[in-house]
Motif scaffolding. Structure first.
Motif, PDB file in Angstrom:
ATOM      1  N   MET A   1       0.814  -1.210   0.000  1.00 40.08           N
ATOM      2  CA  MET A   1       0.000   0.000   0.000  1.00 40.08           C
ATOM      3  C   MET A   1       0.855   1.272   0.000  1.00 40.08           C
ATOM      4  N   SER A   2       2.187   1.090   0.167  1.00 38.47           N
ATOM      5  CA  SER A   2       3.031   2.269   0.348  1.00 38.47           C
ATOM      6  C   SER A   2       2.964   3.227  -0.838  1.00 38.47           C
ATOM      7  N   GLY A   3       2.810   2.642  -2.051  1.00 34.17           N
ATOM      8  CA  GLY A   3       2.761   3.506  -3.233  1.00 34.17           C
ATOM      9  C   GLY A   3       1.419   4.181  -3.398  1.00 34.17           C
ATOM     10  N   ASN A   4       0.345   3.574  -2.917  1.00 34.80           N
ATOM     11  CA  ASN A   4      -1.012   4.097  -3.111  1.00 34.80           C
ATOM     12  C   ASN A   4      -1.540   4.691  -1.809  1.00 34.80           C
ATOM     13  N   HIS A   5      -2.676   5.394  -1.957  1.00 35.31           N
ATOM     14  CA  HIS A   5      -3.337   5.893  -0.751  1.00 35.31           C
ATOM     15  C   HIS A   5      -4.450   4.936  -0.342  1.00 35.31           C
ATOM     16  N   ILE A   6      -4.880   5.063   0.904  1.00 42.28           N
ATOM     17  CA  ILE A   6      -5.939   4.181   1.417  1.00 42.28           C
ATOM     18  C   ILE A   6      -7.284   4.653   0.870  1.00 42.28           C
ATOM     19  N   PRO A   7      -8.061   3.760   0.253  1.00 44.72           N
ATOM     20  CA  PRO A   7      -9.379   4.185  -0.231  1.00 44.72           C
ATOM     21  C   PRO A   7     -10.279   4.588   0.937  1.00 44.72           C
ATOM     22  N   PHE A   8     -11.193   5.499   0.672  1.00 44.86           N
ATOM     23  CA  PHE A   8     -12.019   6.052   1.757  1.00 44.86           C
ATOM     24  C   PHE A   8     -12.819   4.971   2.480  1.00 44.86           C
ATOM     25  N   HIS A   9     -13.351   3.997   1.711  1.00 46.70           N
ATOM     26  CA  HIS A   9     -14.196   2.996   2.377  1.00 46.70           C
ATOM     27  C   HIS A   9     -13.384   2.151   3.364  1.00 46.70           C
ATOM     28  N   LYS A  10     -12.086   2.033   3.116  1.00 44.14           N
ATOM     29  CA  LYS A  10     -11.248   1.285   4.084  1.00 44.14           C
ATOM     30  C   LYS A  10     -11.064   2.104   5.356  1.00 44.14           C
ATOM     31  N   MET A  11     -10.923   3.429   5.184  1.00 45.68           N
ATOM     32  CA  MET A  11     -10.809   4.290   6.377  1.00 45.68           C
ATOM     33  C   MET A  11     -12.094   4.214   7.193  1.00 45.68           C
ATOM     34  N   SER A  12     -13.209   4.228   6.472  1.00 42.36           N
ATOM     35  CA  SER A  12     -14.506   4.164   7.134  1.00 42.36           C
ATOM     36  C   SER A  12     -14.651   2.843   7.889  1.00 42.36           C
ATOM     37  N   ASP A  13     -14.205   1.757   7.248  1.00 39.91           N
ATOM     38  CA  ASP A  13     -14.215   0.444   7.924  1.00 39.91           C
ATOM     39  C   ASP A  13     -13.300   0.453   9.147  1.00 39.91           C
ATOM     40  N   LEU A  14     -12.151   1.079   8.987  1.00 34.87           N
ATOM     41  CA  LEU A  14     -11.201   1.139  10.097  1.00 34.87           C
ATOM     42  C   LEU A  14     -11.822   1.872  11.284  1.00 34.87           C
ATOM     43  N   TYR A  15     -12.494   2.970  10.992  1.00 30.68           N
ATOM     44  CA  TYR A  15     -13.142   3.755  12.047  1.00 30.68           C
ATOM     45  C   TYR A  15     -14.154   2.900  12.799  1.00 30.68           C
ATOM     46  N   ASP A  16     -14.871   2.063  12.059  1.00 27.10           N
ATOM     47  CA  ASP A  16     -15.906   1.211  12.678  1.00 27.10           C
ATOM     48  C   ASP A  16     -15.345  -0.097  13.221  1.00 27.10           C
ATOM     49  N   ASN A  17     -14.035  -0.248  13.134  1.00 26.03           N
ATOM     50  CA  ASN A  17     -13.402  -1.486  13.571  1.00 26.03           C
ATOM     51  C   ASN A  17     -13.933  -2.687  12.778  1.00 26.03           C
ATOM     52  N   GLU A  18     -14.118  -2.466  11.501  1.00 26.48           N
ATOM     53  CA  GLU A  18     -14.708  -3.495  10.638  1.00 26.48           C
ATOM     54  C   GLU A  18     -13.669  -4.134   9.724  1.00 26.48           C
ATOM     55  N   ILE A  19     -12.390  -3.872   9.978  1.00 25.74           N
ATOM     56  CA  ILE A  19     -11.359  -4.544   9.180  1.00 25.74           C
ATOM     57  C   ILE A  19     -11.095  -5.879   9.859  1.00 25.74           C
ATOM     58  N   GLY A  20     -11.565  -6.942   9.227  1.00 26.24           N
ATOM     59  CA  GLY A  20     -11.509  -8.257   9.856  1.00 26.24           C
ATOM     60  C   GLY A  20     -10.105  -8.828   9.973  1.00 26.24           C
ATOM     61  N   LEU A  21      -9.323  -8.687   8.923  1.00 22.95           N
ATOM     62  CA  LEU A  21      -8.003  -9.323   8.910  1.00 22.95           C
ATOM     63  C   LEU A  21      -6.984  -8.479   9.667  1.00 22.95           C
ATOM     64  N   ARG A  22      -6.306  -9.132  10.595  1.00 22.32           N
ATOM     65  CA  ARG A  22      -5.353  -8.411  11.431  1.00 22.32           C
ATOM     66  C   ARG A  22      -4.209  -7.838  10.595  1.00 22.32           C
ATOM     67  N   ASP A  23      -3.761  -8.634   9.607  1.00 21.78           N
ATOM     68  CA  ASP A  23      -2.659  -8.166   8.755  1.00 21.78           C
ATOM     69  C   ASP A  23      -3.048  -6.899   8.000  1.00 21.78           C
ATOM     70  N   GLU A  24      -4.270  -6.928   7.476  1.00 21.08           N
ATOM     71  CA  GLU A  24      -4.717  -5.771   6.695  1.00 21.08           C
ATOM     72  C   GLU A  24      -4.812  -4.531   7.590  1.00 21.08           C
ATOM     73  N   ARG A  25      -5.302  -4.751   8.780  1.00 22.24           N
ATOM     74  CA  ARG A  25      -5.431  -3.642   9.730  1.00 22.24           C
ATOM     75  C   ARG A  25      -4.053  -3.049  10.054  1.00 22.24           C
ATOM     76  N   GLU A  26      -3.100  -3.936  10.276  1.00 22.59           N
ATOM     77  CA  GLU A  26      -1.752  -3.462  10.604  1.00 22.59           C
ATOM     78  C   GLU A  26      -1.129  -2.708   9.433  1.00 22.59           C
ATOM     79  N   LEU A  27      -1.398  -3.212   8.239  1.00 22.85           N
ATOM     80  CA  LEU A  27      -0.881  -2.563   7.023  1.00 22.85           C
ATOM     81  C   LEU A  27      -1.445  -1.130   6.904  1.00 22.85           C
ATOM     82  N   ILE A  28      -2.744  -1.020   7.160  1.00 22.23           N
ATOM     83  CA  ILE A  28      -3.396   0.300   7.070  1.00 22.23           C
ATOM     84  C   ILE A  28      -2.848   1.237   8.142  1.00 22.23           C
ATOM     85  N   MET A  29      -2.713   0.716   9.349  1.00 22.71           N
ATOM     86  CA  MET A  29      -2.204   1.540  10.448  1.00 22.71           C
ATOM     87  C   MET A  29      -0.779   2.024  10.150  1.00 22.71           C
ATOM     88  N   ARG A  30       0.006   1.122   9.579  1.00 28.12           N
ATOM     89  CA  ARG A  30       1.384   1.504   9.251  1.00 28.12           C
ATOM     90  C   ARG A  30       1.389   2.598   8.186  1.00 28.12           C
TER      91      ARG A  30
END
Lengths: 192, 224
Positions: free
Chosen positions: B1-30
């Motif tokens: 994801m380093s080259g791209n930006h986070i899509p808005f719906h992923k941020m929205s999911d993150l806010y709601d704690n709806e990112i199921g996969l731990r790896d994906e969540r960590e990637l977004i947080m990083r």
């Protein structure tokens, strides 16, 4: 069944057994969320009060048809949302006739009390919040209803899906778009 | 994801704690900790939702709503509708109504003077008094918050309303019919405590509403 839901069921059973007054517990529990939602739809304090009362009256009338397949709160919010949806449709086509007076009911003076749990806690309805409300009102209906239920009323995705009778994925798509739309509007107005 | 930006719906999911996969969540947080653009976007989302959350805390249903609604349910036209829908309740309505009449002294020998007790006014807050006064002066209530009661009144009734409000602090400004909230800037409002005869109207007469339309109404806030 959660505690909150079993309390509701207990009250409903009392009402159906003839203890009408028990219904005031349901009104007390749901009045804030109902009034807030209705106000966001009609944008008039007195009208919102009338409609809120009418929703509770419709609910008690329909109590026998509550089959307990869902939580009472979900069933109740469906009545609320549908009432407002119908109201909006009618209101687009016809001049509004206020509920009070149209049926010849007497006027009831509602008591206003300080509802804050902690009076020292400062809750300011400033112009920023007025702008937020204004921008939410401008959202397309599909986005606005979901955003209000989810981000203002605090309902879960599942509850929103059940109330609006749409799929969970549809709820998520709409909430994401609604939020993005609102965020961009607030940004354009210099609020965030 | 380093080259791209986070899509808005992923941020929205993150806010709601709806990112199921731990790896994906960590990637977004990083990514959020490294990318200023995405971090700013996420903060804007948080602020938007914080403001939405505050809206819920600003509008309050009146304290007397349950009692007033119950009174509607057990009286008048609604009684017929309700009794039709729940026949078992008919008898209890008679009992409840009877008890209310008893409490009011209509049945029995007591005279408590608190008519039916359903809407008895044991403690009337100042907000209630303000709302009563506003309603008595042909004014409509626009908003009730913890800070103020906002309303609109025809210019001709404004002075009388001001007198009715006594020494309460009032902010007001001219308004025209159908004016949007966007046209109203409360920073420009006149703010006073109490009013002399005709004073308010004289000050407002030469002005136009913010929208430029003729002044027919006064928009006011009775401040706490």
């Amino acid at each position: 069944m959660s505690n909150s839901d079993s309390e509701d069921i207990e009250v409903i059973e009392k009402v159906l057994a003839g203890d009408v007054e028990a219904f005031s517990a349901i009104i007390g529990k749901y009045q804030e969320k109902t009034f807030n939602y209705v106000y966001s739809q009609v944008k008039d304090y007195d009208e919102a009060l009338d409609i809120t009362q009418e929703i509770f009256i419709m609910t008690i009338e329909a109590l026998r048809s509550f089959r307990r397949e869902s939580k009472f709160s979900t069933w109740f919010y469906s009545i609320m949302v549908n009432y407002c949806k119908n109201y909006r449709k009618k209101n687009r086509r016809y001049t509004l006739v206020p509920i009070n007076g149209s049926r010849g009911d007497e006027e009831y003076n509602l008591q206003l009390t300080d509802e804050r749990e902690n009076p020292e806690k400062e809750v300011v309805m400033n112009d920023s919040l007025r702008i937020v409300r204004e921008e939410i009102n401008k959202l397309p209906d599909d986005y606005r209803d979901i955003l209000i239920l989810r981000d203002i009323e605090g309902l879960s995705y599942n509850e929103v899906a059940e109330i609006l009778n749409i799929s969970l994925s549809n709820v998520k798509v709409r909430i994401h778009r609604g939020r993005e739309f609102l965020k961009n509007r607030l940004l354009a107005r210099g609020l965030i | 994801m380093s080259g791209n930006h986070i899509p808005f719906h992923k941020m929205s999911d993150l806010y709601d704690n709806e990112i199921g996969l731990r790896d994906e969540r960590e990637l977004i947080m990083r990514h959020l900790s490294e990318c200023e653009t995405c971090a700013l976007e996420y903060r804007r989302l948080e602020e938007t939702l914080r403001l939405c959350g505050r809206l819920a805390a600003t509008m309050h249903a009146p304290g007397g709503l349950p009692a007033a609604t119950m009174k509607k349910i057990i009286s008048g036209n609604n009684k017929k509708r309700f009794m039709r829908s729940v026949p078992a309740i008919a008898a209890s309505i008679l009992i409840v109504s009877g008890a209310a009449l008893f409490n009011a002294g209509i049945i029995g020998v007591h005279d408590r003077g608190d008519a039916a007790g359903v809407l008895s006014r044991s403690s009337v807050s100042d907000s209630e008094r303000v709302i009563d006064i506003i309603r008595k002066h042909k004014a409509s209530i626009v908003l009730v918050t913890d800070e103020y009661v906002e309303g609109m009144v025809p210019v001709s009734s404004f002075n009388e309303l001001r007198r009715g409000l006594g020494l309460r602090r009032v902010a007001y400004m001219p308004a025209s019919e159908g004016e949007s909230d966007r046209d109203i800037h409360w920073g420009n409002a006149i703010e006073e405590v109490g009013v002399g005869d005709g004073q308010a109207q004289m000050e407002l007469a030469p002005q136009a509403a913010p929208s430029g339309a003729p002044v027919k109404y006064i928009r006011f806030r009775v401040l706490r």
